[in-house]
Design a protein around this motif. Structure first.
Motif, PDB file in Angstrom:
ATOM      1  N   LEU A 297     -15.773  42.990 -14.107  1.00  9.92           N
ATOM      2  CA  LEU A 297     -14.898  43.708 -13.053  1.00  9.92           C
ATOM      3  C   LEU A 297     -14.831  45.213 -13.143  1.00  9.92           C
ATOM      4  N   GLU A 298     -14.731  45.664 -14.238  1.00  7.84           N
ATOM      5  CA  GLU A 298     -14.592  47.367 -14.504  1.00  7.84           C
ATOM      6  C   GLU A 298     -16.023  47.685 -14.068  1.00  7.84           C
ATOM      7  N   ALA A 299     -17.169  46.919 -14.209  1.00  7.94           N
ATOM      8  CA  ALA A 299     -18.408  47.393 -13.664  1.00  7.94           C
ATOM      9  C   ALA A 299     -18.377  47.471 -12.151  1.00  7.94           C
ATOM     10  N   ALA A 300     -17.850  46.599 -11.494  1.00 13.15           N
ATOM     11  CA  ALA A 300     -17.810  46.551 -10.027  1.00 13.15           C
ATOM     12  C   ALA A 300     -16.657  47.532  -9.468  1.00 13.15           C
ATOM     13  N   GLU A 301     -15.738  47.843 -10.194  1.00 11.14           N
ATOM     14  CA  GLU A 301     -14.881  48.795  -9.827  1.00 11.14           C
ATOM     15  C   GLU A 301     -15.282  50.147 -10.047  1.00 11.14           C
ATOM     16  N   ALA A 302     -16.197  50.306 -11.073  1.00 13.06           N
ATOM     17  CA  ALA A 302     -16.802  51.670 -11.234  1.00 13.06           C
ATOM     18  C   ALA A 302     -17.555  52.120 -10.158  1.00 13.06           C
ATOM     19  N   VAL A 303     -18.178  51.396  -9.285  1.00 13.83           N
ATOM     20  CA  VAL A 303     -19.138  51.743  -8.110  1.00 13.83           C
ATOM     21  C   VAL A 303     -18.107  51.542  -6.805  1.00 13.83           C
ATOM     22  N   HIS A 304     -16.573  51.782  -7.108  1.00 12.63           N
ATOM     23  CA  HIS A 304     -15.687  51.924  -5.821  1.00 12.63           C
ATOM     24  C   HIS A 304     -15.887  50.891  -4.927  1.00 12.63           C
ATOM     25  N   LEU A 305     -15.870  49.469  -5.202  1.00 11.93           N
ATOM     26  CA  LEU A 305     -16.145  48.399  -4.291  1.00 11.93           C
ATOM     27  C   LEU A 305     -14.756  48.088  -3.956  1.00 11.93           C
ATOM     28  N   ASN A 306     -14.703  47.530  -2.700  1.00 14.84           N
ATOM     29  CA  ASN A 306     -13.410  47.013  -2.179  1.00 14.84           C
ATOM     30  C   ASN A 306     -13.277  45.607  -2.384  1.00 14.84           C
ATOM     31  N   ILE A 307     -12.796  45.218  -3.607  1.00 11.75           N
ATOM     32  CA  ILE A 307     -12.830  43.664  -3.899  1.00 11.75           C
ATOM     33  C   ILE A 307     -11.504  43.303  -3.674  1.00 11.75           C
ATOM     34  N   ALA A 308     -11.467  42.072  -2.786  1.00 12.09           N
ATOM     35  CA  ALA A 308     -10.281  41.472  -2.345  1.00 12.09           C
ATOM     36  C   ALA A 308      -9.974  40.490  -3.279  1.00 12.09           C
ATOM     37  N   GLY A 309     -10.942  39.929  -4.482  1.00  5.27           N
ATOM     38  CA  GLY A 309     -10.491  38.873  -5.155  1.00  5.27           C
ATOM     39  C   GLY A 309     -11.656  38.469  -5.859  1.00  5.27           C
ATOM     40  N   VAL A 310     -11.448  37.598  -7.115  1.00  4.98           N
ATOM     41  CA  VAL A 310     -12.540  37.016  -7.970  1.00  4.98           C
ATOM     42  C   VAL A 310     -12.855  35.697  -7.768  1.00  4.98           C
ATOM     43  N   ALA A 311     -13.901  34.891  -8.280  1.00  3.02           N
ATOM     44  CA  ALA A 311     -14.049  33.585  -8.191  1.00  3.02           C
ATOM     45  C   ALA A 311     -15.090  33.227  -9.463  1.00  3.02           C
ATOM     46  N   SER A 312     -15.296  31.807  -9.549  1.00  2.00           N
ATOM     47  CA  SER A 312     -16.350  31.508 -10.417  1.00  2.00           C
ATOM     48  C   SER A 312     -17.536  31.951  -9.702  1.00  2.00           C
ATOM     49  N   GLU A 313     -18.800  31.633 -10.558  1.00  2.00           N
ATOM     50  CA  GLU A 313     -20.108  32.165 -10.011  1.00  2.00           C
ATOM     51  C   GLU A 313     -20.305  31.056  -8.932  1.00  2.00           C
ATOM     52  N   CYS A 314     -20.179  29.758  -9.185  1.00  7.30           N
ATOM     53  CA  CYS A 314     -20.680  28.645  -8.429  1.00  7.30           C
ATOM     54  C   CYS A 314     -19.469  27.612  -8.320  1.00  7.30           C
ATOM     55  N   GLY A 315     -19.810  26.465  -7.844  1.00  3.09           N
ATOM     56  CA  GLY A 315     -18.818  25.291  -7.983  1.00  3.09           C
ATOM     57  C   GLY A 315     -18.926  24.787  -9.395  1.00  3.09           C
ATOM     58  N   LEU A 316     -17.655  24.233  -9.673  1.00  2.00           N
ATOM     59  CA  LEU A 316     -17.541  23.642 -11.271  1.00  2.00           C
ATOM     60  C   LEU A 316     -17.866  22.262 -11.267  1.00  2.00           C
ATOM     61  N   GLY A 317     -18.311  21.605 -10.326  1.00  3.95           N
ATOM     62  CA  GLY A 317     -18.468  20.159 -10.404  1.00  3.95           C
ATOM     63  C   GLY A 317     -19.318  19.574 -11.622  1.00  3.95           C
ATOM     64  N   ARG A 318     -20.182  20.691 -11.984  1.00  9.41           N
ATOM     65  CA  ARG A 318     -21.175  20.142 -12.851  1.00  9.41           C
ATOM     66  C   ARG A 318     -20.922  20.764 -14.532  1.00  9.41           C
ATOM     67  N   THR A 319     -19.690  21.132 -14.503  1.00 14.34           N
ATOM     68  CA  THR A 319     -19.060  21.806 -15.526  1.00 14.34           C
ATOM     69  C   THR A 319     -18.067  20.719 -16.284  1.00 14.34           C
ATOM     70  N   PRO A 320     -18.107  21.080 -17.852  1.00 12.23           N
ATOM     71  CA  PRO A 320     -17.054  20.151 -18.522  1.00 12.23           C
ATOM     72  C   PRO A 320     -15.753  20.580 -17.899  1.00 12.23           C
ATOM     73  N   ARG A 321     -14.704  19.837 -17.962  1.00 11.67           N
ATOM     74  CA  ARG A 321     -13.141  19.943 -17.688  1.00 11.67           C
ATOM     75  C   ARG A 321     -12.675  21.025 -18.274  1.00 11.67           C
ATOM     76  N   GLU A 322     -12.957  21.418 -19.791  1.00  6.90           N
ATOM     77  CA  GLU A 322     -12.348  22.461 -20.363  1.00  6.90           C
ATOM     78  C   GLU A 322     -12.807  23.825 -19.788  1.00  6.90           C
ATOM     79  N   ASP A 323     -14.034  23.813 -19.384  1.00 10.57           N
ATOM     80  CA  ASP A 323     -14.727  24.942 -18.529  1.00 10.57           C
ATOM     81  C   ASP A 323     -13.716  25.481 -17.369  1.00 10.57           C
ATOM     82  N   PHE A 324     -13.606  24.192 -16.499  1.00  8.32           N
ATOM     83  CA  PHE A 324     -12.789  24.445 -15.331  1.00  8.32           C
ATOM     84  C   PHE A 324     -11.317  24.968 -15.648  1.00  8.32           C
TER      85      PHE A 324
END
Length: 336
Positions: A297-324
């Motif tokens: 997030l700091e690297a993204a903000e360092a290039v002055h991006l207008n970031i509305a929000g964050v997310a996981s990289e992809c869907g979480l249906g293939r990850t363990p519940r604890e990762d979710f």
């Protein structure tokens, strides 16, 4: 700062998904999916019964034959997708929880849909059959979308288009992928992709929010190829925005960020984004990596991006519940 939930999860029920995510992110969600529980957790795999087994890829349990490749297919050969049935049932649960005060007023119900190109290229074996059945599957998917919009008020609905295969085809065309699994069956590739996305956007009613999840895949928790940087996605997002925004507003674009990319170089192409009023969500939250998430997030903000929000990289249906659960905790921390 907002949080975008891509779609799938390993939660046991739709009600549990809504309750758990709202509890973790009470003020950070503009829209919320139903968790794509059960057989929907592995993205498009649940769409296999939509097609004859004789045209599916062997890796998808198919038994293709020379005769099936030469056959002329009709709409009767492609079964309804079921996306509408699932959305309508989940929306009823959404309304119950909103009426009880669990889901805050103003949060929209999010339906994540793959493009027909994504499903057909992802499941069907022969290029000739892909070209023939894609318009038929598109007709089925758009019928499901129509029914979703007929049952869910526009003011309550967000449609998210998931487009991993499109990215893969563009990377194949750049000779960064060799497996024919990703091979385009039409030319010119980018123009064909944009034509398809334009048709899909035209089917989304005005008043319904619409977003795009750009994706490099998550099979086995790895990408089909590691992006050099965000450049290809920036190029595609700009093209989509230019073509579609005049007729239908785009609420957001989601761009994934690999776990090891804490450098400004990955984000620098995003300075060239021309998204108008669309929001940018960065998929930089990785499970059990709060410190790395903050660095990305700091690297993204360092290039002055207008970031509305964050997310996981992809869907979480293939990850363990604890990762979710870890993803939710980190999202809450970095947006609090």
């Amino acid at each position: 700062m907002w949080v975008l939930l891509i779609g799938s999860s390993r939660v046991d029920s739709t009600s549990d998904f809504f309750t758990q995510t709202i509890r973790a992110l009470p003020n950070q969600l503009r829209c919320i999916p139903d968790g794509e529980i059960g057989n929907r957790s592995n993205f498009i795999s649940w769409q296999r019964p939509t097609f004859p087994i004789t045209i599916l890829q062997p890796r998808r349990g198919g038994q293709p034959t020379a005769e099936s490749a030469a056959k002329q297919y009709t709409l009767e050969d492609i079964k309804p997708t079921g996306y509408d049935d699932q959305a309508i049932v989940s929306y009823a649960t959404f309304c119950e929880l909103r009426d009880s005060g669990t889901i805050p007023a103003g949060v929209r119900f999010q339906v994540s849909l793959p493009t027909p190109l994504c499903v057909v290229r992802g499941l069907v074996e022969d290029d000739r059959v892909c070209a023939q059945v894609e318009p038929l599957y598109e007709q089925r998917l758009l019928s499901a979308l129509r029914r979703i919009q007929d049952h869910i008020p526009a003011s309550d609905l967000t449609i998210q288009w998931d487009i991993p295969i499109e990215i893969a085809m563009l990377e194949y065309n750049r000779h960064r992928l060799q497996d024919k699994y990703w091979k385009p069956y039409f030319t010119p590739v980018k123009a064909g992709i944009l034509d398809r996305l334009t048709r899909l956007a035209a089917a989304v009613d005005l008043g319904v929010e619409m977003g795009y999840h750009l994706c490099y895949g998550d099979m086995g928790h790895t990408h089909f190829v590691q992006p050099d940087d965000s450049g290809l996605m920036v190029e595609l997002a700009n093209e989509i925005s230019k073509i579609i925004q005049p007729s239908h507003p785009i609420e957001y674009f989601h761009i994934p960020v690999p776990k090891d990319r804490v450098d400004e170089g990955y984000f620098k192409p995003m300075q060239n984004l021309e998204l108008g009023d669309s929001k940018l969500y960065l998929g930089l939250v990785h499970a059990n990596d709060e410190s790395g998430t903050k660095k990305r997030l700091e690297a993204a903000e360092a290039v002055h991006l207008n970031i509305a929000g964050v997310a996981s990289e992809c869907g979480l249906g293939r990850t363990p519940r604890e990762d979710f659960e870890s993803i939710l905790e980190i999202c809450a921390t970095v947006t609090s």
